[in-house]
Design an enzyme around this catalytic site. Structure first.
Site, short mmCIF file in Angstrom:
data_model
loop_
_atom_site.label_atom_id
_atom_site.label_comp_id
_atom_site.label_asym_id
_atom_site.label_seq_id
_atom_site.Cartn_x
_atom_site.Cartn_y
_atom_site.Cartn_z
N SER A 37 0.89 -1.30 0.08
CA SER A 37 -0.07 0.14 -0.16
C SER A 37 0.92 1.39 -0.05
O SER A 37 0.44 2.42 -0.39
CB SER A 37 -0.93 0.08 1.20
OG SER A 37 -0.20 0.00 2.31
N GLY A 74 -1.94 -4.45 1.12
CA GLY A 74 -2.09 -5.51 1.92
C GLY A 74 -1.04 -6.67 1.49
O GLY A 74 -0.96 -7.59 2.28
N ASN A 103 4.09 -5.37 5.70
CA ASN A 103 2.76 -6.19 6.34
C ASN A 103 3.28 -7.33 6.93
O ASN A 103 2.63 -7.83 7.85
CB ASN A 103 1.95 -6.47 5.17
CG ASN A 103 1.06 -5.21 4.53
OD1 ASN A 103 0.65 -4.42 5.23
ND2 ASN A 103 1.39 -4.88 3.15
N ASP A 184 -5.23 6.66 9.74
CA ASP A 184 -4.56 5.35 10.36
C ASP A 184 -3.52 5.12 10.88
O ASP A 184 -3.01 3.93 11.57
CB ASP A 184 -4.96 4.17 9.29
CG ASP A 184 -4.02 4.38 8.28
OD1 ASP A 184 -3.02 5.20 8.04
OD2 ASP A 184 -4.00 3.72 7.04
N HIS A 187 -0.34 4.96 7.03
CA HIS A 187 -0.19 5.36 5.54
C HIS A 187 -0.13 7.03 5.59
O HIS A 187 -0.81 7.68 5.97
CB HIS A 187 -1.18 5.06 4.62
CG HIS A 187 -1.69 3.40 4.74
ND1 HIS A 187 -2.41 2.96 5.49
CD2 HIS A 187 -0.95 2.39 3.92
CE1 HIS A 187 -2.54 1.61 5.32
NE2 HIS A 187 -1.51 1.18 4.30
#
Length: 210
Positions: A37, A74, A103, A184, A187
Site C-alpha cells: 500500500s 496489503g 505487512n 490510520d 499510511h
C-alpha cells in the site's frame, strides 16, 4: 532508374546512420515496482504517490523509462513472491524495485520467512537480467527490540549477500512526525510522498541512468 537507385541509396544510408546512433530507436527502459500500500497510493488521489512522482521526475529529466506499478495494498513478501514470475514474463523489466515486508512485520510474521521470500524474488529478477533496488522498512519500537532489529537488519543482509543497492528506510524523515500520516497512522499523506521519493531517488537514479 538511376534517380530511383540514388534515392534508395540515400534513404538506406540515412536509416543506417540512425540505427548506428542507437538513440533514435532505443526502446525505453521498463521499471517494475512490486510493493504494498505504501506504493499503491492507498488513501491518496491517483497520481500523488511516490511512484507517480517518480514517473514525473523521469520525464522532467528526459529519462526514457516506462513505469509499471504492480503494487497491491496489503501484499506481503509471500504474495510478491507468488506474483513476480508472471510479472517478469509479462513486462520484461530492466529494473525491479522491491518494496515489500511492511505487512509481514506488522503481522509479526517470522523474519526468516520474509527474508527467504525477498531473497527468492531478488534472485529471480537477476536471473531474468533485471537490476534490483531493495527498499527497506522498519517496525515501530512497540514490536520489541529483538524483532525490530532483526527485521530492519534483514534488508541490509540481503543487499550485501546479493549485491543489490538498498534504500535503508523509505519513510526516513516521514515516520518521525505523526502529522505526516493519514488517520490510520500507517499510511503517509500525499504531502509526505515527495520525501519518500527523495529517499529512494539517490539509489534509483544510477540504476536507471546506466
Amino acid at each position: 532508374m538511376l534517380a530511383r537507385l540514388k534515392k534508395y541509396t540515400v534513404g538506406a544510408l540515412a536509416a543506417f546512420a540512425l540505427a548506428a546512433s542507437g538513440s533514435a530507436y532505443s526502446a525505453p527502459k521498463t521499471v517494475l515496482v512490486v510493493g504494498d500500500s505504501l506504493s499503491a497510493e492507498y488513501g491518496l488521489t491517483r497520481g500523488s504517490g511516490w511512484v507517480a512522482l517518480l514517473e514525473q521526475r523521469l520525464k522532467a529529466q528526459k529519462i526514457d523509462a516506462r513505469i509499471v506499478n504492480a503494487s497491491i495494498s496489503g501484499d506481503t513478501t509471500s504474495g510478491g513472491r507468488t506474483r513476480l514470475p508472471a510479472l517478469l514474463q509479462q513486462h520484461k523489466p530492466n529494473l525491479v524495485v522491491l518494496e515489500l515486508g511492511a505487512n509481514d512485520g506488522l503481522r509479526g510474521l517470522p523474519v526468516n520467512a520474509a527474508e527467504d521470500n525477498l531473497r527468492s524474488m531478488i534472485s529471480l529478477a537477476q536471473k531474468n537480467h533485471a537490476k534490483v533496488l531493495l527498499v527497506g522498512m522498519r517496525m515501530p519500537p512497540n514490536y520489541g527490540r529483538a524483532y525490530t532489529e532483526r527485521f530492519s537488519g534483514m534488508y541490509k543482509e540481503l543487499a550485501g549477500e546479493l549485491k543489490v543497492p538498498l534504500v535503508p528506510f523509505m519513510l526516513e524523515g516521514v515516520a518521525q512526525e505523526p502529522a505526516n500520516f493519514q488517520a490510520d497512522r500507517l499510511h503517509p499523506l500525499a504531502t509526505a510522498h515527495p520525501t519518500i521519493l527523495n529517499n529512494i531517488w539517490p539509489q534509483f537514479a544510477p540504476l536507471i541512468k546506466e
